[in-house]
Design an enzyme around this catalytic site. Structure first.
Site, short mmCIF file in Angstrom:
data_model
loop_
_atom_site.label_atom_id
_atom_site.label_comp_id
_atom_site.label_asym_id
_atom_site.label_seq_id
_atom_site.Cartn_x
_atom_site.Cartn_y
_atom_site.Cartn_z
N LYS A 219 -12.95 2.85 -1.41
CA LYS A 219 -13.86 3.41 -0.14
C LYS A 219 -15.15 4.04 -0.82
O LYS A 219 -16.11 3.98 -0.44
CB LYS A 219 -13.06 3.89 0.72
N HIS B 218 5.93 -26.78 2.48
CA HIS B 218 5.45 -27.93 1.94
C HIS B 218 4.44 -27.47 0.80
O HIS B 218 3.28 -28.01 0.78
CB HIS B 218 4.62 -28.79 3.00
N GLU C 296 0.99 -1.11 0.17
CA GLU C 296 0.11 -0.11 0.10
C GLU C 296 0.86 1.22 -0.04
O GLU C 296 0.36 2.27 -0.44
CB GLU C 296 -1.04 0.02 1.12
O1 PA5 Z 1 -2.85 2.24 6.02
C1 PA5 Z 1 -3.95 2.74 5.84
O2 PA5 Z 1 -4.10 4.05 5.83
C2 PA5 Z 1 -5.27 1.93 5.40
O3 PA5 Z 1 -4.93 0.66 5.47
C3 PA5 Z 1 -6.06 2.06 6.58
O4 PA5 Z 1 -5.66 1.46 7.81
C4 PA5 Z 1 -7.59 1.09 6.31
O5 PA5 Z 1 -8.02 1.55 5.10
C5 PA5 Z 1 -8.54 1.62 7.56
O6 PA5 Z 1 -8.65 2.83 7.73
P1 PA5 Z 1 -9.60 3.58 9.13
O7 PA5 Z 1 -8.43 3.41 10.09
O8 PA5 Z 1 -9.49 5.18 8.51
O9 PA5 Z 1 -10.56 3.00 9.36
#
Ligand code: PA5
EC number: 5.3.1.9
Length: 423
Positions: A407, A293, A267
């Protein structure tokens, strides 16, 4: 302690010299951003935050009745606590993760819980994530129906200090909250209350965890010869032409750590650079020895398109001797009298050698042991590695435009006002 072994990457020491300038400049650029608004580098300072740690301790002591801890959160708001709690739960408190939206497991969980002994912790930095809000609706309603006025004591929110739906709810209802600092993003938040609060209930040694992370901070800023985060960033950088980076951990207790790393790496780094080129390598999780395995067949004989990182503990805190059993001498006699950990170590070493022999690019990060200190060090190390790679690859390692689009489209599909045009 964390130790890097690059014995099969012969050119690496020379590359360190060749890339010294690029690495030091990347570090300078990163650190220079620290003061910029919106830089999202607050994770660097989390290991120093002893005040929050004290607050979390006081909260934990005030809630001795908790037997079940339900964490509502997803992505960076769940993967870190899940990985660490699996490794260090000493308290007997049972943890449950609602990091999905499948009705049956949620129904099943609700049937098994006693609300009087349950603490629900909703975690969301933005306070806008559909999965977490849906889970919150369900659990808040369940607490209210089961406990009447007493429900507030059973809900704690971890969220942005000022913004978002969770903050607004907390203010309206007078709920207890813990803040995720504004300049800390989801996948860099494991050492904020996102991870520390559940871990306090798990009975983990939080001081040791943060002390380990401070060691990673020290090395990140050290000269290149000592700077482990710059060194592993270079290893990733040198192999960026290989599309896959495998993160294979030899520890059952750390079985969820690869998922945390995959999120951090993919990410943060899989996106368009400033020239619009699509960059990034795909992190793949693997667990030793189980995946010996399974995936290791592919790693050995499939395409040479991978950089493989092994994470291996050097010793066990408490080994388990393998007893002699009559009748099994022929097949298992070579194991008699050894410790179970000797088998783990031998398997990791064998995989390391076998992969190198097969021509795969592979290095090992040794953890002195699976302790909060060593794992805290590893987590913060990997965050530094990712941040340095962001600079080397010309991407912002702290945003996630691709995730945000998903989202928004979900909102549109479910008819959230203001999002219709994308539906
Ligand atoms: O790393 C990130 O910013 C995302 O993966 C968020 O952690 C994830 O989308 C969840 O978002 P939030 O904490 O705003 O609910």
């Amino acid at each position: 302690m964390l130790r890097l072994d690059t014995r099969f990457l012969k050119g690496f020491p020379k590359a360190l010299k060749v890339y010294e300038k690029d690495l030091l400049e990347a570090r300078e650029r990163l650190l220079a951003k620290n003061k910029a608004p919106g830089a999202m580098l607050g994770w660097m300072g989390l290991p120093e935050d002893t005040e929050t740690l004290r607050e979390i301790r006081r909260y934990r002591e005030a809630h001795p009745w908790v037997e079940d801890y339900v964490l509502l959160g997803i992505g960076g708001s769940a993967l870190g606590p899940k990985a660490l709690e699996a490794a260090f739960n000493e308290s007997g408190v049972r943890f449950h993760y609602v990091d999905h939206v499948e009705p049956e497991p949620v129904r099943k969980l609700l049937r098994t819980l006693d609300p009087r002994k349950t603490l629900v912790n909703a975690i969301s930095k933005s306070g806008a994530t559909a999965e977490t809000l849906a889970a919150l609706l369900i659990f808040l309603n369940w607490l209210q129906k089961s406990l009447g006025e007493g429900w507030r004591r059973h809900l704690v929110l971890t969220t942005d200090p000022q913004r978002g739906a969770l903050r607004a709810l907390a203010e309206r209802e007078g709920l207890r909250t813990f803040a995720i600092p504004e300049n800390v993003g989801g996948r860099y938040s494991v050492l904020s209350p996102v991870g520390l609060l559940p871990l306090a209930f798990a009975g983990a040694d939080l001081e040791a965890l943060l002390m380990g992370a401070r060691k990673a901070n020290e090395l990140a800023l050290a000269p290149l010869e000592q700077s482990l985060p710059l060194q592993t960033a270079l290893l990733q950088h040198l192999h960026r032409h290989l599309p896959v980076t495998v993160f294979m951990v030899y520890s059952e207790r750390l079985k969820h750590l690869p998922s945390w790393f995959v999120q951090l790496h993919d990410e943060s780094l899989g996106k368009q650079d400033r020239e619009g080129n699509r960059v990034g390598t795909t992190a793949v999780p693997a667990l030793g020895p189980a995946d010996q395995h399974a995936q290791v067949q592919l790693f050995r004989e499939g395409p040479l398109d991978k950089l493989i990182v092994l994470v291996v503990p050097e010793r066990a805190a408490e080994d388990l001797p393998l007893p002699e059993v009559a009748g099994l001498e022929a097949e298992a006699g070579y194991l008699f009298g050894k410790g179970l950990f000797a088998l783990l170590k031998a398997e990791a070493e064998a995989t390391y050698r076998a992969l190198a022999e097969a021509g795969q690019r592979v290095y090992t990060l040794y953890l002195s042991e699976v302790s909060p200190y060593a794992v805290g060090w590893l987590l913060q190390h990997l965050m530094w590695q990712t941040a340095f790679l962001g600079e080397l690859w010309g991407v912002n390692a702290f945003d996630q435009p691709g995730v945000e689009l998903g989202k928004r489209l979900t909102f549109a599909l479910l008819g959230r006002p203001g999002y219709g045009e994308e539906g």
